[in-house]
Write a protein that holds these residues in place. Structure first.
Motif, PDB file in Angstrom:
ATOM      1  N   ASP A   1       7.309 -61.070  19.846  1.00  0.00           N
ATOM      2  CA  ASP A   1       7.578 -61.798  18.601  1.00  0.00           C
ATOM      3  C   ASP A   1       7.209 -63.279  18.722  1.00  0.00           C
ATOM      4  O   ASP A   1       6.840 -63.914  17.735  1.00  0.00           O
ATOM      5  N   GLU A   2       7.269 -63.835  19.923  1.00  0.00           N
ATOM      6  CA  GLU A   2       6.833 -65.217  20.142  1.00  0.00           C
ATOM      7  C   GLU A   2       5.325 -65.336  19.933  1.00  0.00           C
ATOM      8  O   GLU A   2       4.852 -66.283  19.299  1.00  0.00           O
ATOM      9  N   ILE A   3       4.598 -64.395  20.493  1.00  0.00           N
ATOM     10  CA  ILE A   3       3.145 -64.392  20.358  1.00  0.00           C
ATOM     11  C   ILE A   3       2.770 -64.299  18.880  1.00  0.00           C
ATOM     12  O   ILE A   3       1.967 -65.081  18.380  1.00  0.00           O
ATOM     13  N   ALA A   4       3.371 -63.344  18.189  1.00  0.00           N
ATOM     14  CA  ALA A   4       3.100 -63.170  16.756  1.00  0.00           C
ATOM     15  C   ALA A   4       3.463 -64.433  15.979  1.00  0.00           C
ATOM     16  O   ALA A   4       2.743 -64.832  15.064  1.00  0.00           O
TER      17      ALA A   4
ATOM     18  N   GLU B   1      -2.008 -60.696   9.547  1.00  0.00           N
ATOM     19  CA  GLU B   1      -1.249 -59.493   9.895  1.00  0.00           C
ATOM     20  C   GLU B   1      -1.428 -59.332  11.395  1.00  0.00           C
ATOM     21  O   GLU B   1      -2.558 -59.279  11.889  1.00  0.00           O
ATOM     22  N   VAL B   2      -0.327 -59.291  12.122  1.00  0.00           N
ATOM     23  CA  VAL B   2      -0.379 -59.296  13.585  1.00  0.00           C
ATOM     24  C   VAL B   2       0.372 -58.080  14.128  1.00  0.00           C
ATOM     25  O   VAL B   2       1.539 -57.862  13.794  1.00  0.00           O
ATOM     26  N   ILE B   3      -0.311 -57.320  14.954  1.00  0.00           N
ATOM     27  CA  ILE B   3       0.316 -56.182  15.644  1.00  0.00           C
ATOM     28  C   ILE B   3       0.198 -56.457  17.138  1.00  0.00           C
ATOM     29  O   ILE B   3      -0.901 -56.648  17.662  1.00  0.00           O
ATOM     30  N   ILE B   4       1.332 -56.494  17.817  1.00  0.00           N
ATOM     31  CA  ILE B   4       1.371 -56.774  19.257  1.00  0.00           C
ATOM     32  C   ILE B   4       1.918 -55.548  19.984  1.00  0.00           C
ATOM     33  O   ILE B   4       2.933 -54.981  19.577  1.00  0.00           O
ATOM     34  N   LYS B   5       1.250 -55.160  21.075  1.00  0.00           N
ATOM     35  CA  LYS B   5       1.728 -54.064  21.923  1.00  0.00           C
ATOM     36  C   LYS B   5       1.860 -54.586  23.343  1.00  0.00           C
ATOM     37  O   LYS B   5       0.964 -55.252  23.862  1.00  0.00           O
TER      38      LYS B   5
ATOM     39  N   ALA C   1      -3.266 -57.420  21.148  1.00  0.00           N
ATOM     40  CA  ALA C   1      -2.979 -57.950  19.818  1.00  0.00           C
ATOM     41  C   ALA C   1      -4.117 -57.588  18.876  1.00  0.00           C
ATOM     42  O   ALA C   1      -5.290 -57.711  19.232  1.00  0.00           O
ATOM     43  N   HIS C   2      -3.749 -57.131  17.693  1.00  0.00           N
ATOM     44  CA  HIS C   2      -4.723 -56.914  16.618  1.00  0.00           C
ATOM     45  C   HIS C   2      -4.338 -57.895  15.519  1.00  0.00           C
ATOM     46  O   HIS C   2      -3.217 -57.830  14.996  1.00  0.00           O
ATOM     47  N   VAL C   3      -5.255 -58.798  15.181  1.00  0.00           N
ATOM     48  CA  VAL C   3      -4.986 -59.851  14.204  1.00  0.00           C
ATOM     49  C   VAL C   3      -5.986 -59.718  13.054  1.00  0.00           C
ATOM     50  O   VAL C   3      -7.199 -59.711  13.277  1.00  0.00           O
ATOM     51  N   THR C   4      -5.456 -59.622  11.848  1.00  0.00           N
ATOM     52  CA  THR C   4      -6.273 -59.535  10.646  1.00  0.00           C
ATOM     53  C   THR C   4      -5.962 -60.755   9.795  1.00  0.00           C
ATOM     54  O   THR C   4      -4.800 -61.052   9.531  1.00  0.00           O
ATOM     55  N   SER C   5      -7.019 -61.481   9.362  1.00  0.00           N
ATOM     56  CA  SER C   5      -6.812 -62.680   8.559  1.00  0.00           C
ATOM     57  C   SER C   5      -8.044 -62.952   7.691  1.00  0.00           C
ATOM     58  O   SER C   5      -9.185 -62.745   8.134  1.00  0.00           O
ATOM     59  N   ALA C   6      -7.815 -63.444   6.487  1.00  0.00           N
ATOM     60  CA  ALA C   6      -8.913 -63.864   5.615  1.00  0.00           C
ATOM     61  C   ALA C   6      -9.626 -65.087   6.190  1.00  0.00           C
ATOM     62  O   ALA C   6     -10.792 -65.336   5.875  1.00  0.00           O
ATOM     63  N   ALA C   7      -8.952 -65.842   7.047  1.00  0.00           N
ATOM     64  CA  ALA C   7      -9.557 -67.037   7.658  1.00  0.00           C
ATOM     65  C   ALA C   7     -10.752 -66.687   8.546  1.00  0.00           C
ATOM     66  O   ALA C   7     -11.559 -67.558   8.864  1.00  0.00           O
TER      67      ALA C   7
ATOM     68  N   MET D   1      -2.197 -69.116  27.267  1.00  0.00           N
ATOM     69  CA  MET D   1      -2.997 -68.098  27.949  1.00  0.00           C
ATOM     70  C   MET D   1      -3.206 -68.522  29.401  1.00  0.00           C
ATOM     71  O   MET D   1      -3.537 -69.669  29.685  1.00  0.00           O
ATOM     72  N   GLY D   2      -3.001 -67.590  30.301  1.00  0.00           N
ATOM     73  CA  GLY D   2      -3.159 -67.881  31.723  1.00  0.00           C
ATOM     74  C   GLY D   2      -1.917 -68.472  32.351  1.00  0.00           C
ATOM     75  O   GLY D   2      -1.840 -68.605  33.558  1.00  0.00           O
ATOM     76  N   GLY D   3      -0.940 -68.824  31.533  1.00  0.00           N
ATOM     77  CA  GLY D   3       0.330 -69.350  32.044  1.00  0.00           C
ATOM     78  C   GLY D   3       1.452 -68.404  31.666  1.00  0.00           C
ATOM     79  O   GLY D   3       1.663 -67.387  32.322  1.00  0.00           O
ATOM     80  N   ALA D   4       2.147 -68.727  30.589  1.00  0.00           N
ATOM     81  CA  ALA D   4       3.248 -67.882  30.122  1.00  0.00           C
ATOM     82  C   ALA D   4       2.746 -66.518  29.675  1.00  0.00           C
ATOM     83  O   ALA D   4       3.471 -65.523  29.735  1.00  0.00           O
ATOM     84  N   LEU D   5       1.498 -66.464  29.245  1.00  0.00           N
ATOM     85  CA  LEU D   5       0.896 -65.204  28.798  1.00  0.00           C
ATOM     86  C   LEU D   5      -0.283 -64.909  29.715  1.00  0.00           C
ATOM     87  O   LEU D   5      -1.307 -65.596  29.683  1.00  0.00           O
ATOM     88  N   HIS D   6      -0.121 -63.908  30.553  1.00  0.00           N
ATOM     89  CA  HIS D   6      -1.119 -63.614  31.576  1.00  0.00           C
ATOM     90  C   HIS D   6      -2.364 -62.948  30.996  1.00  0.00           C
ATOM     91  O   HIS D   6      -3.483 -63.323  31.332  1.00  0.00           O
ATOM     92  N   ALA D   7      -2.197 -61.940  30.135  1.00  0.00           N
ATOM     93  CA  ALA D   7      -3.341 -61.188  29.623  1.00  0.00           C
ATOM     94  C   ALA D   7      -3.102 -60.774  28.175  1.00  0.00           C
ATOM     95  O   ALA D   7      -2.014 -60.332  27.814  1.00  0.00           O
ATOM     96  N   LEU D   8      -4.156 -60.930  27.366  1.00  0.00           N
ATOM     97  CA  LEU D   8      -4.092 -60.534  25.964  1.00  0.00           C
ATOM     98  C   LEU D   8      -5.405 -59.863  25.589  1.00  0.00           C
ATOM     99  O   LEU D   8      -6.448 -60.515  25.527  1.00  0.00           O
ATOM    100  N   ALA D   9      -5.359 -58.544  25.393  1.00  0.00           N
ATOM    101  CA  ALA D   9      -6.519 -57.814  24.890  1.00  0.00           C
ATOM    102  C   ALA D   9      -6.521 -58.019  23.379  1.00  0.00           C
ATOM    103  O   ALA D   9      -5.580 -57.619  22.694  1.00  0.00           O
ATOM    104  N   LEU D  10      -7.557 -58.661  22.871  1.00  0.00           N
ATOM    105  CA  LEU D  10      -7.547 -59.123  21.486  1.00  0.00           C
ATOM    106  C   LEU D  10      -8.613 -58.426  20.652  1.00  0.00           C
ATOM    107  O   LEU D  10      -9.761 -58.313  21.074  1.00  0.00           O
ATOM    108  N   THR D  11      -8.220 -57.971  19.471  1.00  0.00           N
ATOM    109  CA  THR D  11      -9.152 -57.515  18.459  1.00  0.00           C
ATOM    110  C   THR D  11      -8.822 -58.250  17.175  1.00  0.00           C
ATOM    111  O   THR D  11      -7.656 -58.557  16.892  1.00  0.00           O
ATOM    112  N   THR D  12      -9.863 -58.555  16.407  1.00  0.00           N
ATOM    113  CA  THR D  12      -9.666 -59.256  15.146  1.00  0.00           C
ATOM    114  C   THR D  12     -10.425 -58.528  14.041  1.00  0.00           C
ATOM    115  O   THR D  12     -11.388 -57.805  14.306  1.00  0.00           O
TER     116      THR D  12
END
Length: 77
Positions: free
Chosen positions: A6-9, A20-24, A35-41, A62-73
């Motif tokens: 929820d922090e990431i989102a 729209e953010v979906i985090i697993k 993370a799957h992030v959908t945005s008009a931006a 990234m690389g500190g508190a959050l080690h790895a994030l597989a990202l799709t947009t």
């Protein structure tokens, strides 16, 4: 200290309010997420720039508190 999903989102939605953010949690350890992030931006931007926008929203975590994030947009239509 690991980040919660929820922090990431929250960081992403702060930077991209329409997102729209979906985090697993991939490993159950609070360090490896997808993370799957959908945005008009994202409209008209190459995928690399879209990802850069999401990583910028995380404000250097990234690389500190959050080690790895597989990202799709995707573009929110």
């Amino acid at each position: 200290m690991p980040m919660q999903a929820d922090e990431i989102a929250g960081f992403i939605k702060s930077a991209l309010p329409d997102a729209e953010v979906i985090i697993k949690d991939l490993a159950g350890d609070g360090d490896h997420y997808a993370a799957h992030v959908t945005s008009a931006a994202f409209k008209g931007l190459p995928r690399v720039r879209q990802h850069q926008m999401v990583y910028a929203a995380l404000q250097g975590r990234m690389g500190g508190a959050l080690h790895a994030l597989a990202l799709t947009t995707a573009i929110l239509e």
